[in-house]
Scaffold this motif. Structure first.
Motif, PDB file in Angstrom:
ATOM      1  N   HIS A  48     -67.722 -39.225  -6.353  1.00  0.00           N
ATOM      2  CA  HIS A  48     -66.903 -38.600  -7.384  1.00  0.00           C
ATOM      3  C   HIS A  48     -65.467 -39.072  -7.223  1.00  0.00           C
ATOM      4  CE1 HIS A  48     -70.207 -35.792  -8.332  1.00  0.00           C
ATOM      5  NE2 HIS A  48     -70.414 -35.804  -7.020  1.00  0.00           N
ATOM      6  N   GLY A  49     -64.932 -39.768  -8.240  1.00  0.00           N
ATOM      7  CA  GLY A  49     -63.590 -40.321  -8.163  1.00  0.00           C
ATOM      8  C   GLY A  49     -62.543 -39.397  -8.766  1.00  0.00           C
ATOM      9  N   ALA A  50     -61.286 -39.617  -8.353  1.00  0.00           N
ATOM     10  CA  ALA A  50     -60.181 -38.821  -8.901  1.00  0.00           C
ATOM     11  C   ALA A  50     -59.939 -39.139 -10.358  1.00  0.00           C
ATOM     12  CB  ALA A  50     -58.911 -39.074  -8.089  1.00  0.00           C
ATOM     13  N   GLY A  51     -60.314 -40.324 -10.791  1.00  0.00           N
ATOM     14  CA  GLY A  51     -60.130 -40.728 -12.177  1.00  0.00           C
ATOM     15  C   GLY A  51     -60.756 -42.086 -12.406  1.00  0.00           C
ATOM     16  N   ARG A  52     -60.855 -42.463 -13.673  1.00  0.00           N
ATOM     17  CA  ARG A  52     -61.456 -43.738 -14.035  1.00  0.00           C
ATOM     18  C   ARG A  52     -60.361 -44.745 -14.352  1.00  0.00           C
ATOM     19  NH1 ARG A  52     -65.666 -41.264 -18.546  1.00  0.00           N
ATOM     20  NH2 ARG A  52     -66.822 -39.873 -17.123  1.00  0.00           N
ATOM     21  N   THR A  53     -60.384 -45.861 -13.663  1.00  0.00           N
ATOM     22  CA  THR A  53     -59.487 -46.949 -14.033  1.00  0.00           C
ATOM     23  C   THR A  53     -60.285 -47.945 -14.869  1.00  0.00           C
ATOM     24  OG1 THR A  53     -59.972 -48.022 -11.908  1.00  0.00           O
ATOM     25  CG2 THR A  53     -57.940 -46.728 -12.060  1.00  0.00           C
ATOM     26  N   ASP A  54     -59.604 -48.545 -15.830  1.00  0.00           N
ATOM     27  CA  ASP A  54     -60.262 -49.464 -16.755  1.00  0.00           C
ATOM     28  C   ASP A  54     -60.470 -50.841 -16.145  1.00  0.00           C
ATOM     29  OD1 ASP A  54     -60.346 -47.575 -18.812  1.00  0.00           O
ATOM     30  OD2 ASP A  54     -58.342 -48.115 -19.516  1.00  0.00           O
ATOM     31  N   SER A  55     -61.200 -51.660 -16.858  1.00  0.00           N
ATOM     32  CA  SER A  55     -61.421 -53.040 -16.452  1.00  0.00           C
ATOM     33  C   SER A  55     -60.083 -53.742 -16.223  1.00  0.00           C
ATOM     34  CB  SER A  55     -62.213 -53.770 -17.545  1.00  0.00           C
ATOM     35  OG  SER A  55     -62.367 -55.131 -17.234  1.00  0.00           O
ATOM     36  N   GLY A  56     -59.948 -54.384 -15.060  1.00  0.00           N
ATOM     37  CA  GLY A  56     -58.740 -55.138 -14.761  1.00  0.00           C
ATOM     38  C   GLY A  56     -57.617 -54.357 -14.122  1.00  0.00           C
ATOM     39  N   VAL A  57     -57.744 -53.016 -14.055  1.00  0.00           N
ATOM     40  CA  VAL A  57     -56.703 -52.181 -13.451  1.00  0.00           C
ATOM     41  C   VAL A  57     -56.949 -52.098 -11.943  1.00  0.00           C
ATOM     42  CG1 VAL A  57     -55.699 -49.863 -13.358  1.00  0.00           C
ATOM     43  CG2 VAL A  57     -56.348 -50.867 -15.563  1.00  0.00           C
ATOM     44  N   HIS A  58     -55.869 -52.110 -11.179  1.00  0.00           N
ATOM     45  CA  HIS A  58     -55.951 -52.124  -9.726  1.00  0.00           C
ATOM     46  C   HIS A  58     -55.682 -50.738  -9.144  1.00  0.00           C
ATOM     47  CE1 HIS A  58     -55.642 -56.390 -10.591  1.00  0.00           C
ATOM     48  NE2 HIS A  58     -54.482 -56.164 -11.175  1.00  0.00           N
ATOM     49  N   ALA A  59     -55.936 -50.606  -7.849  1.00  0.00           N
ATOM     50  CA  ALA A  59     -55.624 -49.346  -7.166  1.00  0.00           C
ATOM     51  C   ALA A  59     -55.223 -49.631  -5.729  1.00  0.00           C
ATOM     52  CB  ALA A  59     -56.815 -48.395  -7.191  1.00  0.00           C
ATOM     53  N   MET A  60     -54.249 -48.863  -5.257  1.00  0.00           N
ATOM     54  CA  MET A  60     -53.875 -48.871  -3.848  1.00  0.00           C
ATOM     55  C   MET A  60     -54.298 -47.578  -3.170  1.00  0.00           C
ATOM     56  SD  MET A  60     -50.200 -50.766  -3.633  1.00  0.00           S
ATOM     57  CE  MET A  60     -50.508 -51.048  -1.896  1.00  0.00           C
ATOM     58  N   ALA A  61     -54.554 -46.533  -3.948  1.00  0.00           N
ATOM     59  CA  ALA A  61     -54.893 -45.240  -3.347  1.00  0.00           C
ATOM     60  C   ALA A  61     -55.744 -44.408  -4.294  1.00  0.00           C
ATOM     61  CB  ALA A  61     -53.629 -44.485  -2.943  1.00  0.00           C
ATOM     62  N   GLN A  62     -56.809 -45.003  -4.811  1.00  0.00           N
ATOM     63  CA  GLN A  62     -57.802 -44.207  -5.524  1.00  0.00           C
ATOM     64  C   GLN A  62     -58.446 -43.257  -4.521  1.00  0.00           C
ATOM     65  OE1 GLN A  62     -59.232 -42.609  -7.981  1.00  0.00           O
ATOM     66  NE2 GLN A  62     -60.201 -44.273  -9.149  1.00  0.00           N
ATOM     67  N   VAL A  63     -58.855 -42.094  -4.960  1.00  0.00           N
ATOM     68  CA  VAL A  63     -59.473 -41.108  -4.078  1.00  0.00           C
ATOM     69  C   VAL A  63     -60.849 -40.751  -4.627  1.00  0.00           C
ATOM     70  CG1 VAL A  63     -59.262 -38.795  -3.051  1.00  0.00           C
ATOM     71  CG2 VAL A  63     -57.220 -40.199  -3.418  1.00  0.00           C
ATOM     72  N   ALA A  64     -61.811 -40.606  -3.728  1.00  0.00           N
ATOM     73  CA  ALA A  64     -63.163 -40.215  -4.120  1.00  0.00           C
ATOM     74  C   ALA A  64     -63.773 -39.391  -2.989  1.00  0.00           C
ATOM     75  CB  ALA A  64     -64.022 -41.442  -4.402  1.00  0.00           C
ATOM     76  N   HIS A  65     -64.793 -38.611  -3.333  1.00  0.00           N
ATOM     77  CA  HIS A  65     -65.479 -37.849  -2.285  1.00  0.00           C
ATOM     78  C   HIS A  65     -66.980 -37.885  -2.504  1.00  0.00           C
ATOM     79  CE1 HIS A  65     -65.863 -34.481  -5.219  1.00  0.00           C
ATOM     80  NE2 HIS A  65     -66.906 -34.157  -4.471  1.00  0.00           N
ATOM     81  N   LEU A  66     -67.713 -37.596  -1.447  1.00  0.00           N
ATOM     82  CA  LEU A  66     -69.159 -37.439  -1.509  1.00  0.00           C
ATOM     83  C   LEU A  66     -69.579 -36.555  -0.351  1.00  0.00           C
ATOM     84  CD1 LEU A  66     -71.134 -40.385   0.031  1.00  0.00           C
ATOM     85  CD2 LEU A  66     -68.651 -40.234   0.253  1.00  0.00           C
ATOM     86  N   ASP A  67     -70.795 -36.009  -0.439  1.00  0.00           N
ATOM     87  CA  ASP A  67     -71.384 -35.246   0.656  1.00  0.00           C
ATOM     88  C   ASP A  67     -72.349 -36.154   1.409  1.00  0.00           C
ATOM     89  OD1 ASP A  67     -69.987 -32.929  -0.043  1.00  0.00           O
ATOM     90  OD2 ASP A  67     -71.534 -32.347  -1.496  1.00  0.00           O
ATOM     91  N   VAL A  68     -72.243 -36.155   2.730  1.00  0.00           N
ATOM     92  CA  VAL A  68     -73.042 -37.055   3.563  1.00  0.00           C
ATOM     93  C   VAL A  68     -73.988 -36.237   4.438  1.00  0.00           C
ATOM     94  CG1 VAL A  68     -71.226 -38.808   3.559  1.00  0.00           C
ATOM     95  CG2 VAL A  68     -71.291 -37.122   5.406  1.00  0.00           C
ATOM     96  N   PRO A  69     -75.095 -36.810   4.860  1.00  0.00           N
ATOM     97  CA  PRO A  69     -76.012 -36.092   5.745  1.00  0.00           C
ATOM     98  C   PRO A  69     -75.314 -35.666   7.037  1.00  0.00           C
ATOM     99  CG  PRO A  69     -77.056 -38.068   4.865  1.00  0.00           C
ATOM    100  CD  PRO A  69     -75.607 -38.142   4.484  1.00  0.00           C
TER     101      PRO A  69
END
Length: 271
Positions: A48-69
Motif C-alpha cells: 500500500h503506497g502513500a500515493g500514485r506517481t505517474d509514468s516518468g515521475v521520480h521519487a526520493m521518499a515514497q512510502v509504502a507498507h505491508l504486513d509480513v509473516p
C-alpha cells in the motif's frame, strides 16, 4: 502480522507509474516491489503506497507498507530487498511500525519538487530525464513566477489544475506553499510544492502555469481567474513528468510513537 514500512527511491523513467498495471501495461514500481517482497515472504503480498506517481515521475521518499509473516519480521529487509530489486528502485529505509500505521491514510502531507533546466545553449545529457528543458524559453520572468506561486497557497478549489482520469470526492486542497528554492547551479531552477494532498497531475499543472507566466504567455492575474473559474481547458498545458520528484511524505508520527515525522530528504533537489 507485523507491519513493515518502506521508504523507497526510484527513477521513474522506465516505469508506467507506481500503480500495478493491467497485463501488457508496462512495468510498475509497485509490481517490482511486490515481486521481490513475495519472494522474501514466501507468499503473495499487497503493498500500500502513500500515493500514485505517474509514468516518468521520480521519487526520493515514497512510502509504502505491508504486513509480513511473523516468522519473517526479523529479516534485514533493506539489504534483502535491495539485493533483489532492479537498479532503478532502492529501499532507503525499512522499519517495523505500529499496526495502525497506514502509508496513505496516516499521511498528513506530501512534498514534491520540480526542476527546470534554464540554460539556453545546451542541456547536460545525464540531466535530461530529470528536468524540463525550458532553456529555449529563457530568460524567464522569475518575479512574475514568484507572484503567481503565491496565489496557490491556502485552501482553494484546484479543479482547473486536475486532469481527467480521477473522480475525487472534492477538488479542494490546502496548499502550504509553492516556493522557488535557492539553486546550487545557475543551469537549473527548482520549485517545491507542499500540500496536505494533491489532485491528479496537479503539481505538473501548477508548474505548467508557472512556466507560462514566466514566458509572458499569461499573467498572474490570468492564472488567478483560471483558479477561480475552475475549468481545466482554460489553464496552460501540463508540464512533462520528467522534472517531477516526490521528495517527502509527512506524518503526525513515525508509527513508532515519535511525533511529527517527515520522511523526506530536504537536501535533494534532483528530478
Amino acid at each position: 502480522m507485523p507491519r513493515l514500512r518502506l521508504t523507497i527511491a526510484y527513477d521513474g523513467t522506465q516505469f508506467a507509474g507506481w500503480q500495478l498495471q493491467a497485463p501488457g501495461g508496462g512495468r510498475s514500481v509497485q509490481g517490482c516491489l511486490e515481486e521481490a517482497l513475495g519472494t522474501l515472504c514466501g507468499q503473495p503480498v499487497r503493498l500500500h503506497g502513500a500515493g500514485r506517481t505517474d509514468s516518468g515521475v521520480h521519487a526520493m521518499a515514497q512510502v509504502a507498507h505491508l504486513d509480513v509473516p511473523e516468522a519473517k519480521a526479523g529479516l534485514p529487509w533493506q539489504r534483502a530487498l535491495n539485493a533483489r530489486l532492479p537498479p532503478d528502485v532502492s529501499i532507503v529505509a525499512a522499519d517495523l511500525v505500529a499496526d495502525d500505521f497506514h502509508a496513505r491514510f496516516s499521511a498528513t502531507g506530501k512534498v514534491y519538487r520540480y526542476t527546470l533546466w534554464v540554460e539556453r545553449a545546451y542541456i547536460l545529457p545525464w540531466r535530461r530525464a530529470y528536468v524540463w528543458n525550458v532553456g529555449r524559453f529563457a530568460p524567464l520572468d522569475v518575479a512574475a513566477m514568484d507572484a503567481c506561486a503565491g496565489l496557490f497557497a491556502g485552501f482553494h478549489d484546484f479543479a482547473a489544475f486536475c486532469n481527467a482520469g480521477s473522480e475525487p470526492a472534492s477538488t479542494s486542497r490546502l496548499v502550504h506553499g509553492v516556493t522557488r528554492l535557492a539553486s546550487p547551479s545557475p543551469l537549473e531552477m527548482t520549485w517545491e510544492f507542499r500540500a496536505e494532498g494533491f489532485l491528479k497531475q496537479m503539481v505538473r499543472n501548477l508548474m505548467g502555469a508557472l512556466v507560462a507566466v514566466g514566458r509572458g504567455k499569461v499573467s498572474p492575474e490570468d492564472i488567478r481567474s483560471v483558479l477561480t473559474m475552475g475549468q481545466r481547458r482554460l489553464a496552460p498545458p501540463t508540464a512533462p513528468a520528467s522534472g517531477l520528484c516526490l521528495v517527502g511524505v509527512e506524518y503526525a508520527s513515525d508509527g513508532r510513537g515519535h511525533k511529527r515525522h517527515l520522511l523526506h530528504q530536504p537536501e535533494a533537489g534532483q528530478g
